[in-house]
Design a protein around this motif. Structure first.
Motif, PDB file in Angstrom:
ATOM      1  N   LEU A   1    -103.011  44.953  43.008  1.00 25.85           N
ATOM      2  CA  LEU A   1    -104.052  45.936  43.216  1.00 25.85           C
ATOM      3  C   LEU A   1    -104.516  46.359  41.931  1.00 25.85           C
ATOM      4  CD1 LEU A   1    -101.811  47.886  45.954  1.00 25.85           C
ATOM      5  CD2 LEU A   1    -104.057  46.444  46.392  1.00 25.85           C
ATOM      6  N   CYS A   2    -105.719  46.080  41.837  1.00 31.06           N
ATOM      7  CA  CYS A   2    -106.396  46.167  40.576  1.00 31.06           C
ATOM      8  C   CYS A   2    -107.803  47.021  40.710  1.00 31.06           C
ATOM      9  CB  CYS A   2    -106.743  44.827  39.557  1.00 31.06           C
ATOM     10  SG  CYS A   2    -105.155  44.098  39.181  1.00 31.06           S
ATOM     11  N   LEU A   3    -107.802  47.960  41.504  1.00 36.71           N
ATOM     12  CA  LEU A   3    -108.933  48.633  41.808  1.00 36.71           C
ATOM     13  C   LEU A   3    -109.014  49.677  40.799  1.00 36.71           C
ATOM     14  CD1 LEU A   3    -108.028  48.314  45.550  1.00 36.71           C
ATOM     15  CD2 LEU A   3    -110.211  47.273  44.549  1.00 36.71           C
ATOM     16  N   LEU A   4    -110.274  50.689  41.218  1.00 36.30           N
ATOM     17  CA  LEU A   4    -110.529  51.721  40.316  1.00 36.30           C
ATOM     18  C   LEU A   4    -109.626  52.727  40.425  1.00 36.30           C
ATOM     19  CD1 LEU A   4    -112.508  53.063  38.330  1.00 36.30           C
ATOM     20  CD2 LEU A   4    -113.804  53.820  40.188  1.00 36.30           C
ATOM     21  N   ASN A   5    -109.254  53.432  41.642  1.00 31.49           N
ATOM     22  CA  ASN A   5    -108.107  54.392  41.522  1.00 31.49           C
ATOM     23  C   ASN A   5    -107.591  54.361  42.811  1.00 31.49           C
ATOM     24  OD1 ASN A   5    -110.022  55.606  43.206  1.00 31.49           O
ATOM     25  ND2 ASN A   5    -111.122  56.517  41.834  1.00 31.49           N
ATOM     26  N   TYR A   6    -106.685  55.503  43.107  1.00 31.23           N
ATOM     27  CA  TYR A   6    -105.919  55.566  44.464  1.00 31.23           C
ATOM     28  C   TYR A   6    -106.760  55.674  45.356  1.00 31.23           C
ATOM     29  CZ  TYR A   6    -101.454  55.363  41.663  1.00 31.23           C
ATOM     30  OH  TYR A   6    -100.320  54.845  41.010  1.00 31.23           O
ATOM     31  N   PRO A   7    -107.627  56.360  45.497  1.00 30.05           N
ATOM     32  CA  PRO A   7    -108.686  56.408  47.067  1.00 30.05           C
ATOM     33  C   PRO A   7    -109.300  55.306  47.194  1.00 30.05           C
ATOM     34  CG  PRO A   7    -108.865  58.578  45.672  1.00 30.05           C
ATOM     35  CD  PRO A   7    -107.905  57.541  44.554  1.00 30.05           C
ATOM     36  N   VAL A   8    -109.663  54.597  46.176  1.00 29.14           N
ATOM     37  CA  VAL A   8    -110.283  53.231  46.539  1.00 29.14           C
ATOM     38  C   VAL A   8    -109.252  52.155  47.102  1.00 29.14           C
ATOM     39  CG1 VAL A   8    -111.296  51.318  45.695  1.00 29.14           C
ATOM     40  CG2 VAL A   8    -112.145  53.467  44.833  1.00 29.14           C
ATOM     41  N   THR A   9    -108.224  52.536  46.508  1.00 28.20           N
ATOM     42  CA  THR A   9    -106.833  51.580  46.840  1.00 28.20           C
ATOM     43  C   THR A   9    -106.836  51.921  48.296  1.00 28.20           C
ATOM     44  OG1 THR A   9    -106.092  51.440  44.785  1.00 28.20           O
ATOM     45  CG2 THR A   9    -104.414  50.796  46.579  1.00 28.20           C
ATOM     46  N   HIS A  10    -106.480  53.123  48.724  1.00 32.89           N
ATOM     47  CA  HIS A  10    -106.066  53.629  50.026  1.00 32.89           C
ATOM     48  C   HIS A  10    -107.287  52.826  51.379  1.00 32.89           C
ATOM     49  CE1 HIS A  10    -102.624  56.032  50.203  1.00 32.89           C
ATOM     50  NE2 HIS A  10    -103.060  56.593  48.986  1.00 32.89           N
ATOM     51  N   ARG A  11    -108.582  52.993  50.742  1.00 29.54           N
ATOM     52  CA  ARG A  11    -109.433  52.648  51.775  1.00 29.54           C
ATOM     53  C   ARG A  11    -109.387  51.149  51.687  1.00 29.54           C
ATOM     54  NH1 ARG A  11    -112.649  56.324  48.734  1.00 29.54           N
ATOM     55  NH2 ARG A  11    -113.915  54.697  47.470  1.00 29.54           N
ATOM     56  N   VAL A  12    -109.030  50.507  50.745  1.00 34.50           N
ATOM     57  CA  VAL A  12    -109.019  48.755  50.975  1.00 34.50           C
ATOM     58  C   VAL A  12    -107.935  48.593  51.601  1.00 34.50           C
ATOM     59  CG1 VAL A  12    -108.536  46.730  49.408  1.00 34.50           C
ATOM     60  CG2 VAL A  12    -110.471  48.448  48.797  1.00 34.50           C
ATOM     61  N   LEU A  13    -106.782  48.988  51.565  1.00 32.83           N
ATOM     62  CA  LEU A  13    -105.546  48.836  52.249  1.00 32.83           C
ATOM     63  C   LEU A  13    -105.921  49.110  53.622  1.00 32.83           C
ATOM     64  CD1 LEU A  13    -102.591  49.909  49.989  1.00 32.83           C
ATOM     65  CD2 LEU A  13    -103.580  47.634  50.393  1.00 32.83           C
ATOM     66  N   GLU A  14    -106.633  49.883  54.052  1.00 34.56           N
ATOM     67  CA  GLU A  14    -107.016  50.340  55.312  1.00 34.56           C
ATOM     68  C   GLU A  14    -107.650  48.966  56.175  1.00 34.56           C
ATOM     69  OE1 GLU A  14    -109.686  53.490  55.835  1.00 34.56           O
ATOM     70  OE2 GLU A  14    -108.068  54.839  55.150  1.00 34.56           O
ATOM     71  N   GLN A  15    -108.293  48.295  55.244  1.00 33.02           N
ATOM     72  CA  GLN A  15    -108.602  47.096  55.928  1.00 33.02           C
ATOM     73  C   GLN A  15    -107.709  45.859  55.871  1.00 33.02           C
ATOM     74  OE1 GLN A  15    -111.818  45.550  53.439  1.00 33.02           O
ATOM     75  NE2 GLN A  15    -112.724  47.711  52.604  1.00 33.02           N
ATOM     76  N   ALA A  16    -106.830  45.878  55.370  1.00 31.70           N
ATOM     77  CA  ALA A  16    -105.722  44.901  55.375  1.00 31.70           C
ATOM     78  C   ALA A  16    -104.762  45.353  56.666  1.00 31.70           C
ATOM     79  CB  ALA A  16    -104.819  44.925  54.036  1.00 31.70           C
ATOM     80  N   GLY A  17    -104.639  46.300  56.789  1.00 27.58           N
ATOM     81  CA  GLY A  17    -103.821  46.672  58.080  1.00 27.58           C
ATOM     82  C   GLY A  17    -102.305  46.198  58.202  1.00 27.58           C
ATOM     83  N   ALA A  18    -102.002  45.318  59.250  1.00 31.86           N
ATOM     84  CA  ALA A  18    -100.850  44.939  59.432  1.00 31.86           C
ATOM     85  C   ALA A  18    -100.195  44.073  58.252  1.00 31.86           C
ATOM     86  CB  ALA A  18    -100.399  44.500  60.780  1.00 31.86           C
ATOM     87  N   GLU A  19    -101.274  43.489  57.472  1.00 30.62           N
ATOM     88  CA  GLU A  19    -100.880  42.645  56.597  1.00 30.62           C
ATOM     89  C   GLU A  19     -99.959  43.132  55.343  1.00 30.62           C
ATOM     90  OE1 GLU A  19    -101.830  39.337  57.203  1.00 30.62           O
ATOM     91  OE2 GLU A  19    -103.133  39.981  58.777  1.00 30.62           O
ATOM     92  N   LEU A  20     -99.647  44.022  55.302  1.00 29.32           N
ATOM     93  CA  LEU A  20     -98.811  44.609  54.360  1.00 29.32           C
ATOM     94  C   LEU A  20     -97.218  44.420  54.623  1.00 29.32           C
ATOM     95  CD1 LEU A  20    -100.069  48.390  54.168  1.00 29.32           C
ATOM     96  CD2 LEU A  20    -100.879  46.324  53.074  1.00 29.32           C
TER      97      LEU A  20
END
Length: 302
Positions: free
Chosen positions: A65-84
């Motif tokens: 995960l090489c995104l700007l900050n933690y809030p952005v990371t959380h938002r992007v992971l919402e798109q990944a859903g069960a893929e975690l």
């Protein structure tokens, strides 16, 4: 199936992608702006761009995960859903130790595994002997990152089982670095004011650390030319870090921190429209104040 996924192809992410591809790894990437991901992939046949974050995460068992900050990371992971579930995630984004727990809980709660990482140098060092990265997380998870850490090159250090230790180390190391940056900027302004040539100033500074030497050499060249464009670490990459560090200093009971002053100088520069410039552009604030102080005062009654 790819060897590794990189989410975010900004300055850090694109450096990680290039290093992994150069080391022979097959890399899946996703970026909010597809154009930037495409530019990285164009020069690397081992890089495959995916249309969504979920597709990219699904493409490998390891996601960086090489995104700007933690809030952005959380938002992007919402798109990944069960893929975690069943996958190893390594967080490289800017933040403070308190940000680590909620992200770790989110990933492990969905069945994934989590490692925190902090790259302690300019992005162009990634993949070279000068790269220095610290990690926090389970030793077996760090061991699984072997092909990635080998690609990153330089010093790849596992600090502790607890992920937040990597971010805590980064906070301390960053505070030390910005102390140097703040002193360097003020010294450059004083040297210029008292007539010390900038090259002579650079030669007089004990440059024990390659990162410090790079800041001095690059910064002084930009100050002398008064052309501050610099994609490696533009001002926009500094503001989140400095806001976090100023908060950390306040929490520690530090009054009148240099970090607060430096953060405010960066804010002023951003408000003036300087977003893609090197942090050395802050010397223009010193120059402006010096010019204003030297300007003749109007004669009363004139």
């Amino acid at each position: 199936m790819a060897d590794v996924t990189v989410i975010g192809t900004g300055v850090i992410g694109s450096g990680v992608v290039r290093a992994c591809a150069a080391a022979g790894l097959e890399v899946a990437v996703w970026n909010r702006t597809g154009r930037r991901a495409g530019e990285v992939a164009k020069a690397n046949p081992r890089v495959q761009v995916h249309a969504t974050a979920a597709e990219a995460v699904r493409a490998s068992r390891i996601t960086l995960l090489c995104l700007l900050n933690y809030p952005v990371t959380h938002r992007v992971l919402e798109q990944a859903g069960a893929e975690l579930s069943g996958r190893l995630f390594v967080q490289h984004s800017s933040g403070v130790p308190e940000s680590v727990g909620p992200l770790q809980d989110r990933i492990t709660g969905a069945g994934g595994r989590f490692v925190e990482a902090a790259v302690l140098n300019y992005p162009d060092a990634i993949g070279t002997d000068a790269c220095f990265t610290v990690y926090g997380g389970a030793p077996e998870d760090f061991a699984e990152l072997g092909p990635v850490t080998k690609a990153m090159a330089g010093h790849q250090v596992h600090l502790h089982d607890e992920p937040r230790y990597a971010k805590a180390y980064h906070v301390v190391a960053s505070a030390f670095y910005y102390a140097f940056v703040s002193g360097f900027l003020e010294c450059a302004a004083i040297a210029e004011h008292v007539g010390v040539p900038l090259n002579a100033f650079a030669d007089s500074v004990p440059l024990y650390d390659p990162g410090f030497e790079n800041t001095v050499r690059v910064g002084l060249d930009l100050i002398e030319r008064r052309d501050y464009a610099y994609e490696q670490a533009p001002l926009t990459t500094h503001i989140d870090v400095l806001q976090n560090l100023a908060g950390a200093a306040e929490d520690a009971g530090v009054d009148a921190s240099y970090l607060t002053a430096l953060r405010d100088r960066v804010r002023t520069a951003l408000e003036q429209g300087h977003r893609r410039e090197h942090i050395a552009i802050l010397t223009e604030q010193f120059r402006a104040r010096r010019s204003a102080a030297a300007a003749p005062h109007p004669v009363e009654g004139a």
